[in-house]
Write an enzyme that holds these catalytic residues in place. Structure first.
Site, PDB file in Angstrom:
ATOM      1  N   ASP A  52       0.811  -1.217   0.000  1.00 44.72           N
ATOM      2  CA  ASP A  52       0.000   0.000   0.000  1.00 44.72           C
ATOM      3  C   ASP A  52       0.847   1.271   0.000  1.00 44.72           C
ATOM      4  OD1 ASP A  52      -2.243  -1.487  -0.076  1.00 44.72           O
ATOM      5  OD2 ASP A  52      -2.843  -1.171   2.003  1.00 44.72           O
ATOM      6  N   GLU A  81       3.513   0.662  -3.791  1.00 44.73           N
ATOM      7  CA  GLU A  81       2.744   0.567  -5.032  1.00 44.73           C
ATOM      8  C   GLU A  81       1.689   1.656  -5.160  1.00 44.73           C
ATOM      9  OE1 GLU A  81       2.951  -4.261  -5.845  1.00 44.73           O
ATOM     10  OE2 GLU A  81       1.287  -3.450  -4.675  1.00 44.73           O
ATOM     11  N   LEU A  96       1.333   4.520  -2.780  1.00 41.66           N
ATOM     12  CA  LEU A  96       1.624   5.802  -2.118  1.00 41.66           C
ATOM     13  C   LEU A  96       0.469   6.208  -1.202  1.00 41.66           C
ATOM     14  CD1 LEU A  96       3.196   7.892  -5.043  1.00 41.66           C
ATOM     15  CD2 LEU A  96       4.352   6.416  -3.382  1.00 41.66           C
ATOM     16  N   GLY A 153       0.122   7.741   1.441  1.00 43.28           N
ATOM     17  CA  GLY A 153       0.063   9.073   2.038  1.00 43.28           C
ATOM     18  C   GLY A 153      -0.802  10.051   1.263  1.00 43.28           C
ATOM     19  N   VAL A 166      -7.074   3.277   1.789  1.00 40.46           N
ATOM     20  CA  VAL A 166      -6.547   2.646   0.579  1.00 40.46           C
ATOM     21  C   VAL A 166      -7.578   1.639   0.102  1.00 40.46           C
ATOM     22  CG1 VAL A 166      -4.553   1.521  -0.476  1.00 40.46           C
ATOM     23  CG2 VAL A 166      -4.252   2.875   1.605  1.00 40.46           C
ATOM     24  N   TYR A 187      -9.710  -0.621   2.808  1.00 37.26           N
ATOM     25  CA  TYR A 187      -9.199  -0.549   4.182  1.00 37.26           C
ATOM     26  C   TYR A 187      -8.849   0.886   4.572  1.00 37.26           C
ATOM     27  CZ  TYR A 187      -8.861  -5.320   5.960  1.00 37.26           C
ATOM     28  OH  TYR A 187      -9.150  -6.559   6.482  1.00 37.26           O
ATOM     29  N   GLU A 238      25.061  -7.739  10.394  1.00 40.62           N
ATOM     30  CA  GLU A 238      23.744  -7.701   9.763  1.00 40.62           C
ATOM     31  C   GLU A 238      23.173  -9.093   9.539  1.00 40.62           C
ATOM     32  OE1 GLU A 238      23.774  -3.517   7.283  1.00 40.62           O
ATOM     33  OE2 GLU A 238      24.767  -5.259   6.377  1.00 40.62           O
ATOM     34  N   ASP A 270      26.472   3.441  13.727  1.00 44.74           N
ATOM     35  CA  ASP A 270      25.237   4.191  13.456  1.00 44.74           C
ATOM     36  C   ASP A 270      24.265   3.207  12.815  1.00 44.74           C
ATOM     37  OD1 ASP A 270      23.311   6.055  12.923  1.00 44.74           O
ATOM     38  OD2 ASP A 270      24.536   7.306  11.603  1.00 44.74           O
TER      39      ASP A 270
END
Length: 634
Positions: free
Chosen positions: A296, A299, A301, A303, A377, A380, A478, A579
């Site tokens: 969501d 693919e 956006l 916002g 979206v 939902y 990592e 960091d």
């Protein structure tokens, strides 16, 4: 002009970017803005910024030529009025740019004109004008005919009338594959003829829901003296907390430079926090639905679908709203009013003790600052809430609600779906989110310890068998820091600063406390597991890099996978005293209930970060007793 590098994008900046790109020859009648958002400065530059320094405001833009499918990524300085960088994208390699609203709208016209789609609807006694197209991202399945093409897949939902919720009437067993550039239907799969469910789901209709109850009496939340927080140019101060708020159409709300004032010093905790990706994988393996897996953010956006919030409905109390500016697909500015909500909430008892020896009886109330936004979206709705507490705790919560994505439920049933109304099903699915937490616990030299609760066998030193201990494992690289939660061991992850100790000589730290729910349940060899690899672990930790922002990669639409976290962590960089960035997967596995139809009560999922040795003692001893007539005996 903005005076801080993290200031939100303005309408003037959007217009300037469009003007600069036009002058440089990058625009045309068919060119659209698939994305426009702030290009945040490099971390080192941001940390070196001082008030009054020159701010070079830059925007990242993705352009798409709808007539050819040609895409490019550009970096525009609206301060200097130039295009700093242009990269032509190869969709077959890099993935497609995000799907645009204009393209969603075009699918309805394309399907309405397609004979094969019309024939399939006619088999069900339907006509195109009564069926709403529901276009969805295609995923990636290595189909040769889709390579390099901009593809979308679409279901149909019958709509009885203009205000009818079509989610109640799925036209099942049918899907169309659409080429968005050519504007044609590539394929119609008419796999199964099932009856379209007829019962409505119009929860806004009193004729369906019945009369509203009259027993709920009003609750008023007031702060007669106003809120305890201040907001100025995106800078927030509340109690001992300070932070900056930001926004972009991919991540939505972002939080920056979160610090806590302790003994006269502002101590950093998190450099940047956001929800950096989410995926909604569905479990139905049928020929019509196997591809249903939606990112969501990457693919769609999400916002850009941020709601304008309403006082008394979305937010209650003494509210501070912040508008945000986004760019539409023509590159013009659009303002979303009341996009971000900020308010204080009482949160019960902070601490309490009644002491029989000292004769004391003390209670203090907890309070939190809430910073939130809601986005819709498709079917939902998601509310994202960040919480700051008086005691230094940070919380994040997603409130998932809205309408279930539906299918038909035949008499023989469906193995991978639940019946929620007569003849109506909702496939099993997950909602999995990735929180990106760029940690800065008392500075940018951090490390991560995994802490497990372990039992101690009965024997020497534990003759009665009551002992238990904690096992601490430093996640040094990592590859080691790709972890699953373990509720049987109470597993948490503590971010420490090895160079800063508290008064007891221990490294200061913050502990990530997960909700240990399932990660991605799809088979590890599946397409979605490759594309959403971030969701296969509850925790990833990486060495900070300015260009590592999105856990599934920069362009996830139709990308084959392997980007983002799997690619970055292949270097297996050291994490001990570095960091670092935490990537935390949290979410819910949804086996739909009848109570979820026709609209879902909110599902709550999230995590918290708690100070652990960060303070030398309880930092809320100075919180006063409640006043204003509260907290008095009967």
């Amino acid at each position: 002009m903005a005076v801080h590098p993290l200031a939100m994008v303005t309408a003037d900046e959007v217009q300037a970017a469009r003007r600069i790109l036009g002058t440089a020859g990058h625009l045309g009648p068919d060119v659209r803005f698939a994305y426009l958002g702030p290009e945040e400065p490099a971390k080192a530059d941001l940390l070196a910024h001082n008030p009054g320094d020159l701010v070079d405001r830059r925007l990242r833009v993705l352009l798409l030529d709808r007539s050819t499918g040609a895409a490019s990524s550009l970096l525009v300085s609206v301060t200097r009025g130039v295009v700093d960088h242009v990269e032509k994208l190869d969709p077959a390699v890099s993935g497609q740019s995000p799907i645009m609203v204009e393209e969603f709208e075009a699918v309805q016209r394309i399907l309405d004109d397609d004979p094969a789609w019309g024939k399939a609807l006619a088999r069900r006694g339907l006509t195109p004008e009564t069926v709403r197209a529901c276009p969805l991202s295609a995923g990636h399945y290595a189909y040769p005919e889709e390579s390099g093409r901009r593809v979308i897949r679409s279901f149909g939902f019958h709509q009885d009338h203009e205000h009818d919720h079509p989610w109640a009437h799925p036209v099942d067993g049918l899907v169309a594959y659409v080429d968005l550039v050519a504007g044609t239907v590539m394929k119609v799969i008419d796999e199964e003829l099932t009856e379209v469910p007829r019962e409505p789901g119009n929860f806004q209709d009193a004729g369906y829901t019945g009369p509203a109850r009259t027993s709920l009496r009003p609750i008023e939340i007031t702060q007669p003296e106003g809120p305890s927080f201040t907001v100025e140019d995106g800078l927030v101060h509340w109690e001992n907390w300070s932070l900056r708020i930001g926004f972009n159409v991919r991540e939505g709300l972002t939080l920056h430079q979160i610090s806590f004032r302790d003994q006269g010093r502002d101590r950093p905790v998190i450099h940047r926090a956001s929800i950096a990706e989410m995926v909604v994988p569905y479990a139905d393996p049928s020929p019509v639905r196997f591809w249903q897996n939606y990112f969501d953010q990457g693919e769609y956006l999400f916002g850009r679908f941020t709601n304008s919030l309403e006082l008394g409905c979305d937010c209650v109390g003494e509210i501070h709203y912040t508008d945000v500016v986004v760019a539409d697909e023509q590159g013009e500015p659009a303002t979303i009013r009341n996009a971000i909500c900020m308010h204080e909430e009482d949160y019960g008892v902070l601490w309490k003790h009644s002491d029989m020896f000292a004769g004391s009886n003390e209670t203090r109330r907890q309070r939190r600052l809430v910073i939130s936004f809601f986005t819709t979206v498709g079917n939902y709705d998601y509310g994202f809430y960040w919480y700051l507490y008086l005691d230094g705790t940070i919380g994040c919560e997603c409130k998932a609600t809205g309408v279930l994505f539906t299918s038909a439920y035949p008499p023989e049933g469906r193995e991978y779906a639940a019946q929620v109304a007569p003849g109506l099903a909702a496939p099993f699915h997950q909602h999995l989110f990735s929180a990106r937490l760029d940690m800065a616990v008392d500075g940018h030299t951090n490390a991560v310890d995994e802490i497990d609760a372990v039992s101690v066998p009965m024997g020497e030193g534990n003759p009665y068998g009551n002992a238990f201990a904690r096992q601490v494992t430093r996640l040094a690289t990592e590859s080691q820091a790709q972890r699953l939660a373990d509720p049987s061991r109470g597993r948490v992850w503590q971010v420490v600063n090895p160079q800063v100790t508290n008064r007891l000589g221990a490294p200061v730290g913050y502990t990530l406390i997960p909700e240990p729910r399932p990660t991605l349940l799809a088979d590890p060899a599946s397409s979605i597991a490759a594309r959403a690899a971030f969701a296969t672990r509850h925790l990833w930790v990486t060495r900070h890099a300015d260009d590592e922002r999105f856990p599934a990669g920069d362009l996830i639409n139709q990308h084959p996978g392997g980007g983002g976290l799997p690619a970055w962590t292949a270097a297996d960089r050291s994490l001990d005293g570095e960091d670092i960035v935490l990537w935390h997967t949290f979410g819910v596995t949804h086996f739909p209930r009848t109570e979820d139809w026709p609209v879902m009560p909110v599902d709550h999922i999230g995590f918290s970060l708690k100070p652990t040795g960060f303070f030398d003692r309880n930092p809320t001893l100075d919180v006063p007793r409640s006043t204003g007539g509260h907290c008095h005996p009967e």
